[in-house]
Scaffold this motif. Sequence first.
Motif, PDB file in Angstrom:
ATOM      1  N   ALA A 178       2.336  -4.104 -14.793  1.00  0.00           N
ATOM      2  CA  ALA A 178       3.715  -4.584 -14.887  1.00  0.00           C
ATOM      3  C   ALA A 178       4.721  -3.441 -14.850  1.00  0.00           C
ATOM      4  N   SER A 179       4.259  -2.230 -15.222  1.00  0.00           N
ATOM      5  CA  SER A 179       5.196  -1.108 -15.296  1.00  0.00           C
ATOM      6  C   SER A 179       5.226  -0.275 -14.028  1.00  0.00           C
ATOM      7  N   LEU A 180       4.356  -0.578 -13.068  1.00  0.00           N
ATOM      8  CA  LEU A 180       4.260   0.226 -11.856  1.00  0.00           C
ATOM      9  C   LEU A 180       4.694  -0.563 -10.624  1.00  0.00           C
ATOM     10  N   PRO A 181       5.337   0.106  -9.663  1.00  0.00           N
ATOM     11  CA  PRO A 181       5.689  -0.573  -8.412  1.00  0.00           C
ATOM     12  C   PRO A 181       4.434  -0.768  -7.569  1.00  0.00           C
ATOM     13  N   PRO A 182       4.421  -1.732  -6.649  1.00  0.00           N
ATOM     14  CA  PRO A 182       3.290  -1.843  -5.720  1.00  0.00           C
ATOM     15  C   PRO A 182       3.091  -0.511  -5.000  1.00  0.00           C
ATOM     16  N   LEU A 183       1.833  -0.103  -4.848  1.00  0.00           N
ATOM     17  CA  LEU A 183       1.558   1.223  -4.314  1.00  0.00           C
ATOM     18  C   LEU A 183       2.095   1.406  -2.898  1.00  0.00           C
ATOM     19  N   ASP A 184       1.980   0.361  -2.064  1.00  0.00           N
ATOM     20  CA  ASP A 184       2.484   0.514  -0.706  1.00  0.00           C
ATOM     21  C   ASP A 184       3.997   0.697  -0.695  1.00  0.00           C
ATOM     22  N   THR A 185       4.683  -0.027  -1.563  1.00  0.00           N
ATOM     23  CA  THR A 185       6.133   0.147  -1.681  1.00  0.00           C
ATOM     24  C   THR A 185       6.471   1.547  -2.168  1.00  0.00           C
ATOM     25  N   TYR A 186       5.716   2.022  -3.147  1.00  0.00           N
ATOM     26  CA  TYR A 186       5.945   3.358  -3.707  1.00  0.00           C
ATOM     27  C   TYR A 186       5.772   4.431  -2.636  1.00  0.00           C
ATOM     28  N   ARG A 188       5.945   4.078   0.595  1.00  0.00           N
ATOM     29  CA  ARG A 188       6.946   3.929   1.649  1.00  0.00           C
ATOM     30  C   ARG A 188       8.299   4.483   1.206  1.00  0.00           C
ATOM     31  N   GLU A 189       8.663   4.264  -0.061  1.00  0.00           N
ATOM     32  CA  GLU A 189      10.000   4.630  -0.524  1.00  0.00           C
ATOM     33  C   GLU A 189      10.072   6.021  -1.146  1.00  0.00           C
ATOM     34  N   GLU A 190       8.955   6.503  -1.706  1.00  0.00           N
ATOM     35  CA  GLU A 190       9.006   7.747  -2.462  1.00  0.00           C
ATOM     36  C   GLU A 190       8.209   8.898  -1.845  1.00  0.00           C
ATOM     37  N   VAL A 191       7.254   8.601  -0.967  1.00  0.00           N
ATOM     38  CA  VAL A 191       6.339   9.645  -0.500  1.00  0.00           C
ATOM     39  C   VAL A 191       6.605  10.056   0.942  1.00  0.00           C
TER      40      VAL A 191
END
Length: 234
Positions: A178-186, A188-191
Amino acid sequence: MPALLRAGQARAATPVDVELVLAVDVSRSVDPEEQEMQFSGYEAAFRDPRLIEGIMGGPVGAIAVTMFTWSDWHIQNTVVPWMLLDGAASANRFADAIGNAPRRTWLYTSISGAMDYAARQFGQGFEGTRKVVDISGDGVNNSGRPVADARAEALAQGIVLNGLAVLDKTPAPLSLAASLPPLDTYYREEVIGGPGAFLVVAEGFQAFEAAVRRKIIREIAAVPEPGPTTERFA
């Protein structure tokens, strides 16, 4: 003067189409079986005739590649040093080196540490028209400095950051999920970032081999195709 000229020529960087750094997650969330799937996926990719054809099809007809594993902010280990790949024989030697590389597991997940280490690997005897870092992993940054800072510095050096996010089929505890964004979204947006940057998503480690093969073929293309920002493999 001739001696100085020869010395200067000896130091000249070897031109290649792409300088490619492979950064492989070996944090504790990647169990030994999953780690083996990663290594065997990279190994199989560099034996693939389509990838070898892509290497030879560029203007120079060669790429330079190195691989390192990463985990905690201070733990990055080069497992295959820079190699020039210009055909089937050299590509298979690189694949052999991956197959023989040590398998180790550490603790945390420092994507920022991986970015910083990757950025320092360029300029070691090769000069590519593109500098690309291929970051594969199955978790968000939880060690080291903020990813945004490391990412900004890499992009300022003209490095393209591509991602291969592996969606672990083992569900995380509800309180953590619940505290983490979906990894694919993360990813795409952060890496990822830089001209033509893209993300490949593997739906579980079983899909890793197909995902990494497609990813590297796309990365070494002589003229990077304007494909989707995100591609998925199940």
